[in-house]
Design a protein around this motif. Structure first.
Motif, PDB file in Angstrom:
ATOM      1  N   HIS A   1      -1.362-126.673  -0.218  1.00  0.00           N
ATOM      2  CA  HIS A   1      -0.752-127.600   0.745  1.00  0.00           C
ATOM      3  C   HIS A   1      -1.814-128.626   1.132  1.00  0.00           C
ATOM      4  CE1 HIS A   1       2.504-124.679   0.997  1.00  0.00           C
ATOM      5  NE2 HIS A   1       1.605-123.742   1.274  1.00  0.00           N
ATOM      6  N   VAL A   2      -1.735-129.814   0.531  1.00  0.00           N
ATOM      7  CA  VAL A   2      -2.732-130.863   0.754  1.00  0.00           C
ATOM      8  C   VAL A   2      -2.360-131.670   1.997  1.00  0.00           C
ATOM      9  CG1 VAL A   2      -3.824-132.932  -0.187  1.00  0.00           C
ATOM     10  CG2 VAL A   2      -3.242-131.025  -1.702  1.00  0.00           C
ATOM     11  N   ASP A   3      -3.344-131.854   2.881  1.00  0.00           N
ATOM     12  CA  ASP A   3      -3.171-132.721   4.043  1.00  0.00           C
ATOM     13  C   ASP A   3      -3.512-134.149   3.605  1.00  0.00           C
ATOM     14  OD1 ASP A   3      -3.317-134.162   6.409  1.00  0.00           O
ATOM     15  OD2 ASP A   3      -4.183-132.501   7.549  1.00  0.00           O
ATOM     16  N   LEU A   4      -2.476-134.956   3.313  1.00  0.00           N
ATOM     17  CA  LEU A   4      -2.696-136.310   2.785  1.00  0.00           C
ATOM     18  C   LEU A   4      -3.434-137.205   3.774  1.00  0.00           C
ATOM     19  CD1 LEU A   4       0.592-137.135   0.840  1.00  0.00           C
ATOM     20  CD2 LEU A   4      -1.723-136.947  -0.080  1.00  0.00           C
ATOM     21  N   LYS A   5      -3.199-137.030   5.051  1.00  0.00           N
ATOM     22  CA  LYS A   5      -3.838-137.883   6.046  1.00  0.00           C
ATOM     23  C   LYS A   5      -5.348-137.656   6.105  1.00  0.00           C
ATOM     24  CE  LYS A   5       0.202-138.345   9.075  1.00  0.00           C
ATOM     25  NZ  LYS A   5       0.746-138.131  10.437  1.00  0.00           N
ATOM     26  N   GLN A   6      -5.786-136.462   5.746  1.00  0.00           N
ATOM     27  CA  GLN A   6      -7.215-136.128   5.811  1.00  0.00           C
ATOM     28  C   GLN A   6      -7.887-136.171   4.444  1.00  0.00           C
ATOM     29  OE1 GLN A   6      -8.767-135.661   8.742  1.00  0.00           O
ATOM     30  NE2 GLN A   6      -6.825-136.025   9.789  1.00  0.00           N
ATOM     31  N   SER A   7      -7.126-136.499   3.388  1.00  0.00           N
ATOM     32  CA  SER A   7      -7.678-136.480   2.032  1.00  0.00           C
ATOM     33  C   SER A   7      -7.851-137.897   1.498  1.00  0.00           C
ATOM     34  CB  SER A   7      -6.753-135.679   1.100  1.00  0.00           C
ATOM     35  OG  SER A   7      -6.569-134.363   1.587  1.00  0.00           O
ATOM     36  N   ASP A   8      -8.904-138.107   0.692  1.00  0.00           N
ATOM     37  CA  ASP A   8      -9.176-139.436   0.133  1.00  0.00           C
ATOM     38  C   ASP A   8     -10.000-139.292  -1.141  1.00  0.00           C
ATOM     39  OD1 ASP A   8     -11.752-138.833   1.055  1.00  0.00           O
ATOM     40  OD2 ASP A   8     -11.451-139.928   2.933  1.00  0.00           O
ATOM     41  N   GLU A   9     -10.794-140.341  -1.482  1.00  0.00           N
ATOM     42  CA  GLU A   9     -11.580-140.304  -2.714  1.00  0.00           C
ATOM     43  C   GLU A   9     -12.793-139.383  -2.620  1.00  0.00           C
ATOM     44  OE1 GLU A   9     -13.516-143.645  -0.347  1.00  0.00           O
ATOM     45  OE2 GLU A   9     -11.568-142.665  -0.548  1.00  0.00           O
ATOM     46  N   LYS A  10     -13.107-138.900  -1.416  1.00  0.00           N
ATOM     47  CA  LYS A  10     -14.291-138.064  -1.235  1.00  0.00           C
ATOM     48  C   LYS A  10     -13.970-136.608  -0.895  1.00  0.00           C
ATOM     49  CE  LYS A  10     -17.799-141.021  -1.651  1.00  0.00           C
ATOM     50  NZ  LYS A  10     -18.947-140.819  -2.557  1.00  0.00           N
ATOM     51  N   GLN A  11     -12.766-136.340  -0.427  1.00  0.00           N
ATOM     52  CA  GLN A  11     -12.462-134.975  -0.026  1.00  0.00           C
ATOM     53  C   GLN A  11     -10.965-134.691  -0.112  1.00  0.00           C
ATOM     54  OE1 GLN A  11     -13.715-134.619   4.113  1.00  0.00           O
ATOM     55  NE2 GLN A  11     -11.659-135.122   4.843  1.00  0.00           N
ATOM     56  N   VAL A  12     -10.658-133.386  -0.193  1.00  0.00           N
ATOM     57  CA  VAL A  12      -9.287-132.890  -0.141  1.00  0.00           C
ATOM     58  C   VAL A  12      -9.247-131.767   0.888  1.00  0.00           C
ATOM     59  CG1 VAL A  12      -7.420-131.742  -1.377  1.00  0.00           C
ATOM     60  CG2 VAL A  12      -8.783-133.481  -2.533  1.00  0.00           C
ATOM     61  N   VAL A  13      -8.310-131.861   1.833  1.00  0.00           N
ATOM     62  CA  VAL A  13      -8.164-130.838   2.868  1.00  0.00           C
ATOM     63  C   VAL A  13      -6.944-129.979   2.543  1.00  0.00           C
ATOM     64  CG1 VAL A  13      -7.791-130.377   5.312  1.00  0.00           C
ATOM     65  CG2 VAL A  13      -9.274-132.278   4.610  1.00  0.00           C
ATOM     66  N   LEU A  14      -7.174-128.671   2.436  1.00  0.00           N
ATOM     67  CA  LEU A  14      -6.100-127.718   2.129  1.00  0.00           C
ATOM     68  C   LEU A  14      -5.739-126.945   3.389  1.00  0.00           C
ATOM     69  CD1 LEU A  14      -7.412-126.306  -1.282  1.00  0.00           C
ATOM     70  CD2 LEU A  14      -5.921-128.281  -0.875  1.00  0.00           C
ATOM     71  N   ARG A  15      -4.451-126.839   3.668  1.00  0.00           N
ATOM     72  CA  ARG A  15      -3.953-126.130   4.843  1.00  0.00           C
ATOM     73  C   ARG A  15      -3.355-124.789   4.435  1.00  0.00           C
ATOM     74  NH1 ARG A  15      -6.693-128.897   8.618  1.00  0.00           N
ATOM     75  NH2 ARG A  15      -6.072-131.106   8.753  1.00  0.00           N
ATOM     76  N   GLU A  16      -3.587-123.785   5.308  1.00  0.00           N
ATOM     77  CA  GLU A  16      -2.971-122.462   5.162  1.00  0.00           C
ATOM     78  C   GLU A  16      -3.104-121.909   3.735  1.00  0.00           C
ATOM     79  OE1 GLU A  16       1.040-122.891   6.477  1.00  0.00           O
ATOM     80  OE2 GLU A  16       0.480-123.231   8.562  1.00  0.00           O
ATOM     81  N   VAL A  17      -4.326-121.705   3.326  1.00  0.00           N
ATOM     82  CA  VAL A  17      -4.575-121.268   1.953  1.00  0.00           C
ATOM     83  C   VAL A  17      -4.021-119.861   1.719  1.00  0.00           C
ATOM     84  CG1 VAL A  17      -6.631-122.697   1.752  1.00  0.00           C
ATOM     85  CG2 VAL A  17      -6.860-120.332   2.503  1.00  0.00           C
ATOM     86  N   GLY A  18      -3.556-119.628   0.478  1.00  0.00           N
ATOM     87  CA  GLY A  18      -3.022-118.329   0.085  1.00  0.00           C
ATOM     88  C   GLY A  18      -3.888-117.683  -0.973  1.00  0.00           C
ATOM     89  N   PHE A  19      -3.553-116.439  -1.322  1.00  0.00           N
ATOM     90  CA  PHE A  19      -4.344-115.697  -2.303  1.00  0.00           C
ATOM     91  C   PHE A  19      -4.384-116.379  -3.657  1.00  0.00           C
ATOM     92  CE2 PHE A  19      -3.284-111.817   0.377  1.00  0.00           C
ATOM     93  CZ  PHE A  19      -4.563-111.717   0.886  1.00  0.00           C
ATOM     94  N   SER A  20      -3.351-117.145  -4.001  1.00  0.00           N
ATOM     95  CA  SER A  20      -3.301-117.787  -5.317  1.00  0.00           C
ATOM     96  C   SER A  20      -4.394-118.840  -5.497  1.00  0.00           C
ATOM     97  CB  SER A  20      -1.936-118.442  -5.537  1.00  0.00           C
ATOM     98  OG  SER A  20      -1.698-119.452  -4.575  1.00  0.00           O
ATOM     99  N   LEU A  21      -5.062-119.217  -4.401  1.00  0.00           N
ATOM    100  CA  LEU A  21      -6.106-120.249  -4.495  1.00  0.00           C
ATOM    101  C   LEU A  21      -7.489-119.660  -4.782  1.00  0.00           C
ATOM    102  CD1 LEU A  21      -5.156-122.888  -1.790  1.00  0.00           C
ATOM    103  CD2 LEU A  21      -4.247-122.470  -4.071  1.00  0.00           C
TER     104      LEU A  21
END
Length: 275
Positions: free
Chosen positions: A86-106
Motif C-alpha cells: 500500500h503505497v502512500d502517493l502523497k509521501q512518495s517521490d523520486e527519492k523515497q517510497v512510503v509503505l503503509r500497514e505492511v504485511g508478511f508478503s513484503l
C-alpha cells in the motif's frame, strides 16, 4: 568515410568522461528494515546523477515492479498492483517510497533501479531485504517435573514460547551452562504464526549441583531482535539439614531411676529420725 569515423571517435571522446562520471553512489535504505506487522516503512533511494537528467526510478519487490517515478510523464508516478503493498502517493517521490500497514508478503528483497535520460541511459540498481515480524507477547514458560532434585534424579523440563513470526529458538542453561546443545526447537503452526517448544531430560550428577541447589533457565531468541528468558531454582534434597534424632528412654530404665530415688528418700528420713 574517414570523416565519419573521426566524428564517431570525437563523440566517444567527448561522452566517455560523462559515461564514467554520471550516476554514482546509489544507496538504498529501509527504515525500519525489521517491521512489525501492520506498521509503516519508508524506502529511501539516494543517488548522484552527476548533472545527467533523470529518466526514471523503478521500485521492485522481488522481480515485480510496484512503483515508478518518471519526471517527464504526467502523472509522474505509477503504481503496479502487488498483494500487501500500500503505497502512500502523497509521501512518495523520486527519492523515497512510503509503505503503509505492511504485511508478511513484503518480507524479502526490495530493489531501487535508477536510469538517466538520453543520450547515455545509464542504469544502476541496489537491493536490500525487509523482514516483517510479530514478536512474542510475553516471556517463555518453563515447567519442571519436580520442585526439588537429588543426585541421580532425572531432570525433566518443558519450555514454550508464545506465537511469533519468525518462530523463537529455545535454549536450556543449567547453572549458566548450556545443556542439550543438540536438542532441536519444535515449531508448531497457528494461523500465520508459530509457537516454539523444547523439552529436556537430563540425568543429574554431583557436578550439576551448585552448592545446595540447581538453577534451570530457558532462553527464547529471534535473531538479534528479541531475547527473553525464564528460570527456576530448585533445592538439592540431599543437602538439607538432617533432623536431630529424638532422645528417648526405655521403660525399664525409667523404673530403675524411680526406684533409686525412693530408696534415697527413705534413707534420708531414717537418718533424720535417728539423729
Amino acid at each position: 568515410m574517414l570523416q565519419s569515423g573521426r566524428f564517431l571517435l570525437w563523440v566517444l571522446v567527448v561522452n566517455l568522461p560523462r559515461a564514467i562520471l554520471c550516476l554514482k553512489d546509489v544507496v538504498l535504505e529501509i527504515e525500519p528494515e525489521i517491521v512489525h506487522l501492520g506498521e509503516d516503512s519508508t524506502l529511501r533511494c539516494s543517488y548522484d546523477l552527476e548533472d545527467a537528467p533523470l529518466y526514471c526510478v523503478k521500485w521492485y519487490r522481488g522481480r515485480h515492479e510496484f512503483y515508478r517515478y518518471t519526471p517527464k510523464e504526467h502523472p509522474s508516478t505509477k503504481i503496479f498492483p502487488f498483494t500487501g503493498i500500500h503505497v502512500d502517493l502523497k509521501q512518495s517521490d523520486e527519492k523515497q517510497v512510503v509503505l503503509r500497514e505492511v504485511g508478511f508478503s513484503l518480507s524479502g528483497k526490495f530493489t531501487c533501479e535508477v536510469t538517466t535520460d538520453a543520450p547515455l541511459f545509464s542504469t544502476a540498481a541496489v537491493s536490500k531485504d525487509m523482514l516483517v515480524v510479530v514478536l512474542p507477547n510475553q516471556e517463555p514458560t518453563l515447567v519442571t517435573e519436580k520442585t526439588s532434585y537429588d543426585n541421580g534424579d532425572v531432570l525433566r523440563a518443558n519450555c514454550t514460547s508464545p506465537p511469533s513470526r519468525p518462530a523463537a529458538t529455545l535454549t536450556f542453561m543449567l547453572n549458566n551452562k548450556v545443556v542439550c546443545e543438540k536438542c532441536a526447537t519444535r515449531k508448531h503452526a497457528t494461523q500465520e504464526l508459530w509457537w516454539s517448544e523444547l523439552s529436556l531430560e537430563l540425568p543429574l550428577f554431583p557436578s550439576h549441583f551448585n552448592s545446595d541447589r540447581i538453577t534451570l533457565k530457558c532462553i527464547a531468541r529471534i535473531g538479534k531482535i528479541y531475547e527473553r528468558d525464564v528460570q527456576v531454582t530448585m533445592p538439592n534434597t540431599s543437602m538439607k539439614d538432617p533432623i536431630p534424632a529424638r532422645v528417648t528412654q526405655s521403660s525399664a530404665g525409667s523404673h530403675y531411676i524411680k526406684t533409686f530415688n525412693v530408696i534415697n528418700i527413705l534413707y534420708l528420713l531414717l537418718f533424720i529420725s535417728v539423729s
